[in-house]
Design a protein around this motif. Structure first.
Motif, short mmCIF file in Angstrom:
data_model
loop_
_atom_site.label_atom_id
_atom_site.label_comp_id
_atom_site.label_asym_id
_atom_site.label_seq_id
_atom_site.Cartn_x
_atom_site.Cartn_y
_atom_site.Cartn_z
N LEU A 59 1.16 -1.61 0.05
CA LEU A 59 0.11 0.37 -0.54
C LEU A 59 0.88 1.44 0.10
CD1 LEU A 59 -2.98 0.81 1.90
CD2 LEU A 59 -1.22 2.28 2.12
N MET A 60 1.69 1.00 0.77
CA MET A 60 2.79 2.35 1.08
C MET A 60 3.89 1.78 -0.36
SD MET A 60 2.71 4.24 4.01
CE MET A 60 3.70 4.87 3.66
N GLY A 61 3.55 1.32 -1.56
CA GLY A 61 4.19 1.71 -2.48
C GLY A 61 5.93 1.17 -2.53
N LEU A 62 6.26 0.46 -1.02
CA LEU A 62 8.12 -0.32 -0.50
C LEU A 62 8.20 -1.06 -1.37
CD1 LEU A 62 7.81 0.86 3.06
CD2 LEU A 62 9.20 2.35 1.22
N GLY A 63 6.91 -1.96 -2.21
CA GLY A 63 7.05 -2.87 -2.63
C GLY A 63 5.68 -3.46 -3.47
N LEU A 81 3.69 7.19 -8.34
CA LEU A 81 4.89 7.45 -7.62
C LEU A 81 5.76 8.07 -8.71
CD1 LEU A 81 6.10 4.28 -5.98
CD2 LEU A 81 5.38 6.56 -5.03
N ALA A 82 5.71 7.44 -10.42
CA ALA A 82 6.96 8.17 -11.33
C ALA A 82 6.05 9.71 -11.67
CB ALA A 82 6.16 7.54 -12.27
N ARG A 83 4.52 10.18 -11.16
CA ARG A 83 4.52 11.08 -11.98
C ARG A 83 5.33 12.58 -10.57
NH1 ARG A 83 0.15 14.27 -9.69
NH2 ARG A 83 -1.12 12.47 -8.87
N ASP A 84 5.23 12.33 -9.18
CA ASP A 84 5.24 12.92 -8.04
C ASP A 84 5.12 12.47 -7.22
OD1 ASP A 84 4.63 15.22 -6.25
OD2 ASP A 84 2.67 15.42 -6.16
N ARG A 85 6.60 11.20 -6.88
CA ARG A 85 7.12 10.18 -5.44
C ARG A 85 6.85 10.92 -3.99
NH1 ARG A 85 9.45 5.57 -4.86
NH2 ARG A 85 9.80 5.33 -7.07
N LEU A 86 7.22 12.55 -4.49
CA LEU A 86 7.43 13.25 -3.05
C LEU A 86 5.58 13.81 -2.65
CD1 LEU A 86 10.43 15.23 -2.99
CD2 LEU A 86 10.18 14.00 -1.65
N GLY A 87 5.29 13.90 -3.80
CA GLY A 87 3.53 14.24 -3.03
C GLY A 87 2.92 13.13 -2.03
N PHE A 88 2.99 11.78 -2.89
CA PHE A 88 2.31 10.82 -2.90
C PHE A 88 3.34 10.22 -0.80
CE2 PHE A 88 2.61 6.18 -1.68
CZ PHE A 88 1.20 6.15 -1.43
N ARG A 89 4.67 10.63 -0.70
CA ARG A 89 5.43 10.56 0.17
C ARG A 89 4.59 11.06 1.41
NH1 ARG A 89 6.22 5.07 -0.51
NH2 ARG A 89 7.89 5.05 -1.88
N ARG A 90 4.31 12.02 0.66
CA ARG A 90 4.23 13.50 2.17
C ARG A 90 2.32 12.93 2.59
NH1 ARG A 90 6.44 17.43 -2.06
NH2 ARG A 90 4.36 17.74 -2.61
N GLU A 91 1.08 12.67 1.18
CA GLU A 91 0.04 12.65 1.85
C GLU A 91 0.46 10.95 2.58
OE1 GLU A 91 -4.35 11.27 -0.63
OE2 GLU A 91 -1.99 12.28 -1.35
N VAL A 92 0.52 10.33 1.70
CA VAL A 92 1.05 8.52 2.83
C VAL A 92 1.93 8.08 3.71
CG1 VAL A 92 0.30 6.15 2.44
CG2 VAL A 92 -1.07 7.74 1.40
N PRO A 116 11.60 16.38 7.58
CA PRO A 116 11.23 15.72 6.10
C PRO A 116 11.46 17.25 5.57
CG PRO A 116 10.36 15.31 8.33
CD PRO A 116 11.39 15.97 8.56
N LEU A 117 10.86 18.61 6.17
CA LEU A 117 10.26 19.74 5.30
C LEU A 117 11.83 20.08 4.07
CD1 LEU A 117 10.10 22.29 8.69
CD2 LEU A 117 8.16 21.00 6.77
N ASP A 118 12.91 19.69 4.84
CA ASP A 118 14.59 19.74 3.58
C ASP A 118 13.57 18.55 2.47
OD1 ASP A 118 16.49 20.85 2.81
OD2 ASP A 118 17.46 18.88 3.54
N LEU A 168 3.74 17.15 7.85
CA LEU A 168 3.56 17.39 5.99
C LEU A 168 2.56 17.60 5.60
CD1 LEU A 168 6.80 14.78 5.59
CD2 LEU A 168 6.72 17.15 4.88
N ARG A 169 1.38 17.77 6.53
CA ARG A 169 0.25 17.44 6.33
C ARG A 169 -0.13 16.05 5.53
NH1 ARG A 169 -1.35 22.98 6.83
NH2 ARG A 169 -0.05 24.23 6.86
N SER A 170 0.35 14.99 5.71
CA SER A 170 -0.14 13.65 5.30
C SER A 170 -1.57 13.20 5.89
CB SER A 170 0.39 13.05 6.56
OG SER A 170 1.96 12.91 6.06
N GLN A 171 -2.25 12.82 5.10
CA GLN A 171 -3.84 12.59 5.27
C GLN A 171 -4.40 10.89 5.47
OE1 GLN A 171 -6.75 15.36 4.48
NE2 GLN A 171 -4.74 16.14 5.53
N VAL A 172 -3.44 10.19 5.63
CA VAL A 172 -3.04 9.18 4.92
C VAL A 172 -2.41 8.44 6.13
CG1 VAL A 172 -3.33 6.58 4.13
CG2 VAL A 172 -4.77 8.68 3.11
N ILE A 173 -2.65 7.50 7.32
CA ILE A 173 -1.87 7.16 7.92
C ILE A 173 -2.22 6.10 7.60
CG2 ILE A 173 -0.71 7.63 10.35
CD1 ILE A 173 -0.51 10.31 9.37
N VAL A 174 -0.85 4.91 7.90
CA VAL A 174 -0.58 3.84 8.38
C VAL A 174 0.01 3.61 9.75
CG1 VAL A 174 0.23 1.46 7.69
CG2 VAL A 174 -0.91 3.37 5.64
#
Length: 325
Positions: A59-63, A81-92, A116-118, A168-174
């Motif tokens: 689900l996290m895109g780690l596999g 992930l190909a389009r916006d890897r950092l954006g996905f990592r911020r959201e989840v 994380p801000l950097d 990071l204003r994440s919206q999904v927390i696992v």
């Protein structure tokens, strides 16, 4: 919490018929489907080796899944992930079970929450202002920012991990075992905090836990896994009130309950969970199931509906007994 028409809204994350096979032999996940709708709190339970960690990593895109699809807001995860890897990592974001070990021992907390801000190239001054607000909101003392992780209590370390996600204003927390190793009073404080943050920031939670009291306390829907498959899914209230799968009933029977009048009769499962390399024929649970019949060893059960919002992978679900009674 899902609204009446939430089923018409694409899930924020969806797994469809996902399988993950390691080394061509180990089926860690087998045909798993799971939808997380925005604002939901979903629980994920099952014995060690049931596939929970693999599901979270996928689900996290780690596999990558061996087969099936994972989508984010309707977009394939790989494309996202190909389009916006950092954006996905911020959201989840993921909260790991060992909160202290997940924080670098060489950094003070201030550096840990500003890093994380950097990484995500976010404005440092705006981020620092948000950190100060969240620091108070999470009940962390100001001097916690100058400490190293080993100087934090278990509860404080978990709050720092939450702070790193929220800055990071994440919206999904696992959250993997969010209360493991904490005193009961601290567990209650942390769960109340998570519920408050869920309401305040409209967060989506996937809570992985062996502690069924945590699942009952905080989640609205629960998914039960066994040997890489989902064997039952239902609203948490329905699952605890009328479990449909014998495995779910066995799990619930071991759950500590203070009131003797509400304790379930203990269901003892004999034998060990089978190896994922050499899976049983038919139903994977039949080697330990007290209700197993000849059909169970021969025919693979499919996940099917047994009531509103409740589905089970069993030839002879416990709900049949209720109907017969």
């Amino acid at each position: 919490m899902m609204t009446a028409d939430s089923s018409a809204i694409p899930p924020v994350i969806a797994l469809e018929d996902v399988s993950v096979v390691f080394g061509g032999k180990v089926r860690a996940l087998d045909g798993v489907s799971l939808h997380l709708h925005r604002g939901e709190i979903v629980g994920l339970v099952g014995e060690s080796g049931s596939g929970k960690s693999t599901l979270c990593r996928t689900l996290m895109g780690l596999g990558e899944p061996t087969s099936g699809t994972v989508t984010v807001d309707g977009e394939p995860l790989g494309a996202r992930l190909a389009r916006d890897r950092l954006g996905f990592r911020r959201e989840v974001q993921m909260l790991l079970q060992d909160a202290v070990a997940s924080l670098s021992p060489r950094m003070r907390v201030r550096k840990l929450v500003e890093e994380p801000l950097d990484v995500h190239r976010l404005p440092l001054e705006d981020g620092r202002a948000r950190i100060e607000v969240l620091l108070k909101r999470l009940g962390l003392p100001a001097n916690a920012m100058e400490k190293f992780p080993h100087q934090l209590s278990g509860g404080q370390a978990r709050r720092v991990a939450i702070l790193r996600a929220l800055v990071l204003r994440s919206q999904v927390i696992v959250a993997d075992e969010p209360t493991a190793g904490l005193d009961v009073s601290v567990q209650g404080e942390l769960l109340n905090l998570m519920l408050d943050l869920h309401a305040e920031f409209t967060l989506t939670y996937l809570i992985v836990s062996h502690n069924l009291n945590v699942i009952r306390r905080i989640t609205t829907r629960s998914v039960v896994m066994y040997l890489g498959q989902v064997v039952e899914e239902a609203s948490t209230a329905a699952l605890f009130r009328t479990p449909a799968h014998p495995y779910t009933a066995a799990l619930l029977s071991t759950n500590p309950v203070v009131d003797p009048a509400k304790r379930r009769k203990r269901i003892v499962l004999h034998g060990e969970i089978p190896s994922p390399i050499n899976l049983p024929s038919g139903c994977r649970f039949h080697t330990r199931c007290p209700r197993a019949a000849a059909r169970c060893a021969q025919e693979v059960p499919q996940l099917r509906s047994v009531g509103e919002g409740q589905s089970v992978r069993c030839h002879f679900p416990l709900t049949d007994d209720m109907v017969a009674a």
